[in-house]
Design an enzyme around this catalytic site. Structure first.
Site, PDB file in Angstrom:
ATOM      1  N   LYS A   1       1.033  -1.252  -0.166  1.00  0.00           N
ATOM      2  CA  LYS A   1       0.053   0.052  -0.031  1.00  0.00           C
ATOM      3  C   LYS A   1       0.794   1.191  -0.067  1.00  0.00           C
ATOM      4  O   LYS A   1       2.023   1.225   0.714  1.00  0.00           O
ATOM      5  CB  LYS A   1      -0.973   0.147   1.074  1.00  0.00           C
ATOM      6  CG  LYS A   1      -1.959   0.892   1.349  1.00  0.00           C
ATOM      7  CD  LYS A   1      -2.811   0.848   2.557  1.00  0.00           C
ATOM      8  CE  LYS A   1      -3.853   1.956   2.556  1.00  0.00           C
ATOM      9  NZ  LYS A   1      -4.776   1.913   3.820  1.00  0.00           N
TER      10      LYS A   1
ATOM     11  N   SER B   1      -9.376   2.186   3.521  1.00  0.00           N
ATOM     12  CA  SER B   1      -8.401   3.070   2.647  1.00  0.00           C
ATOM     13  C   SER B   1      -7.760   1.986   1.728  1.00  0.00           C
ATOM     14  O   SER B   1      -6.837   2.312   1.183  1.00  0.00           O
ATOM     15  CB  SER B   1      -7.868   3.880   3.480  1.00  0.00           C
ATOM     16  OG  SER B   1      -7.114   3.367   4.621  1.00  0.00           O
TER      17      SER B   1
ATOM     18  N   SER C   1     -10.165  -0.568   7.370  1.00  0.00           N
ATOM     19  CA  SER C   1      -9.351  -0.092   6.063  1.00  0.00           C
ATOM     20  C   SER C   1      -8.743  -1.518   5.727  1.00  0.00           C
ATOM     21  O   SER C   1      -8.525  -1.505   4.240  1.00  0.00           O
ATOM     22  CB  SER C   1      -8.531   0.891   6.199  1.00  0.00           C
ATOM     23  OG  SER C   1      -9.283   2.115   6.459  1.00  0.00           O
TER      24      SER C   1
END
Length: 473
Positions: free
Chosen positions: A85, A160, A184
């Site tokens: 990420k 997210s 997330s």
């Protein structure tokens, strides 16, 4: 090297890859090339990655191939493709945190998860996308292109860890690393039909630890998440909140369905706050509970333990944290952040100190409530989200910055109580969209959550084929 497997190379799991590399039936270069081709085919419509660099992946794969040919692999993950990420630093790469507001300055270090994966020889094929500052459950970003859900491109993949969830479902290799401070990891896992484990707080060290924040694996199978945990759940003294080095045999995740027999399992169907539960989600989770009960678990439904005040307090505290960050920016920089985020954060400007103290106290209240409600049980099962995925261009399920967290009532308490919690697909909506089941365990029992997940994985309803890109463009 070649392999006779019927699966596409990009879809092979860690165990399959490791065995094929060890037998010299398959090369990491072939696998990296297959993953590169898969990403290139899907990205025009999915937008799950940032810093997709095919040649760099092949360079790493060639180094791995040489180690395997010499009989000196670095470990189980040597040559296995992985994405990381945006907000987990990788040395030499910028870290925009999903927003156009920050300058693209190369990082001088690897975050702990990235460092461990590199040490174990994993092949980093790309970074994955996230929304501005990680504060949305969507793929909407002022820096990255809009990430979409591979099951339905009109829908959000969640966030997210938006790109990571989409990438796992789309087959961008077996391993993806995301982060979670209120859901997330689990929300995109649920909406993209994949598996994730939000571990116990401190289990996976971070270079920037913060209350409730965890990194975790995002994969198609329980096995791949467990084997990634063996790599990333290792000590790193940069994290002052890390747990003691684990004496955990992560390979012990492999159990049969009899693991479920006799387990005390709480069924949690009312979050106590936020959006009403979608009837299709409720039906899928209750049907799943009956299946788990038939496997020998003792199921008991529990009442809600979160409250609207707890959820609002968390929201207001996070607003003030972001407000302070945004106010420190020059006006022309601040203007680059998504308007939704600015409106949400700046609404905290008039909050008093007493109000923020009360807001912060709700984190503690939620922690106490979650532990009290779940301590009598081995595991807790619940929906992950009360709603199906929102339209792709919505910032949140409500799309209202004054009601931004109405979808995290099931997930956020386990960030505060520091308990491990997973998401695993348990069914589909009438439109064919995945529905996630959350499995939470006692604090530190990360292995138990993986084992319960693996047992359920073997008895759940038949799964639909993974989505494919639109090749008719």
């Amino acid at each position: 090297m070649s392999t006779s497997t019927s699966k596409p190379l990009y879809a092979l799991g860690v165990q399959e890859l490791h065995a094929a590399y060890a037998a010299k039936e398959l090369s990491p270069v072939e696998v990296a090339r297959s993953v590169n081709e898969r990403i290139a085919a899907y990205e025009p419509e999915l937008h799950a990655t940032w810093l997709f660099r095919p040649e760099l992946a092949l360079e790493q794969a060639r180094a791995s191939e040489a180690r395997w040919l010499a009989g000196k692999p670095l470990g189980t993950l040597d040559g296995v493709p992985v994405t990381i990420k945006d907000n987990l630093a990788t040395k030499g790469d910028a870290m925009p945190l999903g927003t156009a507001a920050y300058e693209l300055v190369p990082m001088t270090y690897d975050s702990p998860p990235a460092a461990r994966l590199k040490e174990d020889g994993a092949v980093l094929v790309a970074k994955t996308t996230m929304p501005d500052l990680g504060m949305l459950s969507s793929g909407l970003s002022s820096f990255h292109e809009l990430s979409r859900n591979p099951w339905d491109l009109s829908r959000t993949p969640g966030g997210s860890s938006a790109g990571a969830g989409a990438a796992a479902a789309a087959g961008y290799g077996p391993l993806h690393v995301g982060t979670d401070i209120g859901g997330s990891l689990r929300l995109p896992a649920s909406w993209c039909g994949i598996y994730t484990l939000k571990p116990s707080f401190g289990r996976i060290p971070l270079s920037s630890p913060y209350m409730g924040r965890c990194a975790g694996p995002m994969t198609r199978t329980v096995a791949d998440s467990a084997l990634m945990m063996a790599s990333v759940a290792q000590p790193d003294d940069r994290d002052y909140s890390e747990l003691p080095p684990p004496v955990i045999d992560w390979t012990a995740f492999e159990v049969d369905p009899s693991f479920i027999k006799g387990k005390r399992v709480a069924l949690h169907m009312d979050a106590g706050c936020g959006l009403p539960l979608d009837p299709q989600i409720a039906e899928a989770v209750r049907r799943t509970a009956k299946r788990i009960e038939a496997a020998g678990a003792v199921i008991e439904e529990i009442p809600p333990f979160m409250t609207p005040k707890m959820l609002q307090g968390m929201d207001h505290f996070w607003r003030m944290r972001s407000c302070i960050d945004i106010q420190a920016m020059a006006p022309e920089v601040r203007a680059k952040i998504l308007p939704y985020i600015r409106e949400w954060a700046e609404s905290a400007a008039g909050f008093s100190g007493a109000h923020i103290f009360d807001a912060y106290s709700q984190f503690i209240a939620a922690r106490a409530a979650a532990i009290a409600a779940t301590k009598a049980y081995d595991f807790v099962i619940s929906p992950v989200s009360p709603n199906m995925p929102a339209p792709a261009d919505h910032a949140s399920p409500t799309n209202d910055p004054m009601l931004p967290l109405e979808h995290i009532g099931f997930t956020v308490p386990y960030n505060m109580s520091e308990q491990p919690a997973a998401s695993i697909n348990c069914g589909y909506s009438a439109e064919g969209l995945p529905i996630g089941l959350q499995i939470a365990g006692r604090r530190f029992d990360d292995l138990g959550v993986l084992q319960f997940s693996r047992a359920f994985e073997q008895i759940r309803e038949p799964q639909k084929p993974w989505p494919e890109p639109n090749t008719s463009r």
